[in-house]
Every structure is written in C-alpha cells, then in structure tokens.
Design an enzyme around this catalytic site. Structure first.
Site, PDB file in Angstrom:
ATOM      1  N   CYS A   1      11.244  -8.308   3.013  1.00  0.00           N
ATOM      2  CA  CYS A   1      11.040  -6.878   3.193  1.00  0.00           C
ATOM      3  C   CYS A   1      10.899  -6.536   4.672  1.00  0.00           C
ATOM      4  O   CYS A   1      10.455  -7.356   5.475  1.00  0.00           O
ATOM      5  CB  CYS A   1       9.791  -6.435   2.444  1.00  0.00           C
TER       6      CYS A   1
ATOM      7  N   HIS B   1       8.139 -13.335   1.882  1.00  0.00           N
ATOM      8  CA  HIS B   1       7.557 -12.032   2.158  1.00  0.00           C
ATOM      9  C   HIS B   1       7.755 -11.616   3.617  1.00  0.00           C
ATOM     10  O   HIS B   1       7.741 -12.449   4.529  1.00  0.00           O
ATOM     11  CB  HIS B   1       6.060 -12.033   1.852  1.00  0.00           C
TER      12      HIS B   1
END
Length: 316
Positions: free
Chosen positions: A142, A90
């Site tokens: 991301c 993440h």
C-alpha cells in the site's frame, strides 16, 4: 544501456503470521517471481536472495536484514548489471519531516519487525548505483507510489484513471500510521508521537536514514540528475494494494499487483517496456474490479527501456 553482465535480485515477502496484521499471499508472490526471473529473464538461482517470514525461516525480513541484503547487492554491482528488488507486504505513510511539507506524507515499507524502510532509503540506494547499472524496484504494498524519493513520475496520479470497486475477497496491504506508532510505543514506553524517536530508540543505527538526518538535510536537492532507479508500484501513494484471500481464489493466495505483472509477462511474447508492463497491469487489475492503479517512476529513457533489460531473443 548495454545488456547486463550480472543479474542480481533480492525478493522479500512478509505475511506477518500470527499477528493482527497477517496477510496471505506475499510469500507466494516472491516465490512465483523467482521462477519468472530464472525462467525468462536470465537470472541464476545463486544470484537471487529470498527473505520471508515463513515458519523456520533462517533470515527474517527485518528492516536491518532487508537493508543489508540490498547493500550487499549494490556493492556487487558493476556497470551493465541488472539489479531487481521485489517487496510484497505492508506499506504505510508517515508524516513528512521536510521543511515546508507540514501536511505531506512520505512512503515506507513495513518489515516484519516494523523497522520502517522509507523513500529516503531507496533514494540513497539508487544514488549508490554504479554508472551504467539499473535498479528496478517492484513494490506490491500500500501507498507504494513515490517510494523512491524524487523519482520522476511516468504513470501515476496525474494519469487518467477509471473508478473500480475493490473486491471483497482481499485485504489491503496497509498498516495505519497510528497502529505502527502504538506498536512501537508499547515497546519503547516513550510518550511521543514522533515515530523517528521510537525507531531510533529501538533500532539505533539500523533505523531509516530519514530519522538520522536533520530535516533540512532531507530536501537539499529537489531536482536530481537523471538516474537508473525504476519503480513499479502496486498502487498510487494514496491507495491500497490488495492481498487475495485463498478462500476466495480456489486456494491460491497472492498479491493482486504481483499476480497481474506475472500474468502480463506470461501473456506477451518478446520484451515489454517498463511503461507497457505497468499499463497492462493496470488494465488487468481494472478488468478484475480492483480500485488500485499501478504506477511507474523513472527517467524518460527507462520508461521505454525493456523491463529488466530482457536479454535479446528471449521469448516469454
């Protein structure tokens, strides 16, 4: 730059098992990349450190452990060495503390313990690199564009992009800032929206350098000298990177960007430049219907340099 004497790598895969933020393919990404490094890029298994949050893992990919592994790699580095860091997991964006940037956001990766590693930390690592060594970062997360603070954009938001439709069989590798703040607040019981306060309370000296510095210290130099930092990001700073669901891919879970890079390296004989790797990965993702656009941040010279300074005469 001469071909490296040593080839050193730190590979980090975070799947966040048994949490609301669980991913599927991040550990597979780094295991596959380890094979690529050994088979085609002259890396020795003993010079590759692997950190994952797989069940039974001896060293978990916490913020402190990741930074320790990177620091140790940098300390071993000598002129001519090739250093590589891959992160699959993440990413997030946090409000900028820099003066004059009240609405700007900065990039960070999210280790398994939520002890964020920020763009400032990667800038400091690059600044510690011995002259003549190179440090390539591949971040399949991301908001990974710009993850080395102030690194020059070669391929990024200013590049021409086309619209894509994100495939429905994947999850975005992002945890919103609000979710991270909520998680940290539940542990500190401190009522503040300043994420640095929570991270310093929980992790102390192991928290990101960004939160130890006064905001005025973060923007001392807007134009740094040319350096040997090279960032290949899975997407632009305002985009998400895809984690492919094994139920929709015949049982194989993977990060879309990591998989695209590995396919590009396998499909093209001889060495590719950093710029060619990113452009070909963009084409591959676009053909697959993904909305993310990989980016490249580095000096002009390194944009055209061979990816990982591939040894001469090595055919993929």
């Amino acid at each position: 730059m001469e071909n490296g004497n040593k080839r050193l790598a730190v590979l980090v895969g975070c799947n966040y098992p048994n949490t609301p933020h669980e991913l599927n393919g991040c550990i597979n990404d780094v295991l596959a990349m380890r094979d690529v490094l050994v088979k085609w890029f002259g890396f020795d298994h003993s010079h590759i450190e692997l950190l994952t949050d797989a069940p039974g893992s001896l060293v978990m990919p916490t913020g402190a452990n990741i930074k320790k592994a990177l620091d140790q790699m940098l300390k071993k580095a000598e002129p001519g060495d090739v250093l590589f860091f891959q992160y699959s997991g993440h990413g997030t964006r946090i409000p900028s503390a820099k003066p004059g940037h009240p609405f700007r956001q900065d990039e960070a990766i999210v280790p398994c313990d939520f002890n964020l590693i920020t763009d400032v930390d990667f800038r400091q690592l690059v600044n510690c690199l011995p002259k003549g060594a190179s440090f390539t970062i591949l971040s399949d997360s991301c908001h990974s564009g710009g993850l080395i603070d102030k690194e020059k954009e070669q391929i990024g938001p200013s590049s021409v992009t086309s619209d894509g439709t994100l495939q429905q069989s994947c999850s975005p590798k992002t945890i919103p800032f609000e979710s991270i703040l909520q998680h940290l607040t539940s542990q500190t019981n401190i009522n503040t929206s300043d994420i640095g306060t929570h991270l310093l309370e929980l992790f102390g000296a192991d928290a990101s350098h960004k939160f130890h510095l006064h905001p005025n210290e973060l923007d001392l130099s807007e134009s740094l000298k040319t350096d040997e930092g090279i960032l290949l990001s899975g997407c632009q700073a305002n985009e998400t990177s895809a984690d492919m669901n094994p139920m929709m891919t015949g049982g194989k879970a993977y990060g879309a960007f990591s998989n695209a890079v590995q396919m590009v390296l396998k499909d093209h004989l001889g060495s590719l430049s950093n710029k060619e790797v990113v452009l070909l990965a963009r084409k591959s993702l676009e053909a697959g219907g993904f909305a993310q656009h990989p980016c490249l941040y580095c000096s002009d010279e390194n944009a055209d340099a061979p990816f990982l300074w591939q040894p001469q005469g090595s055919d993929l």
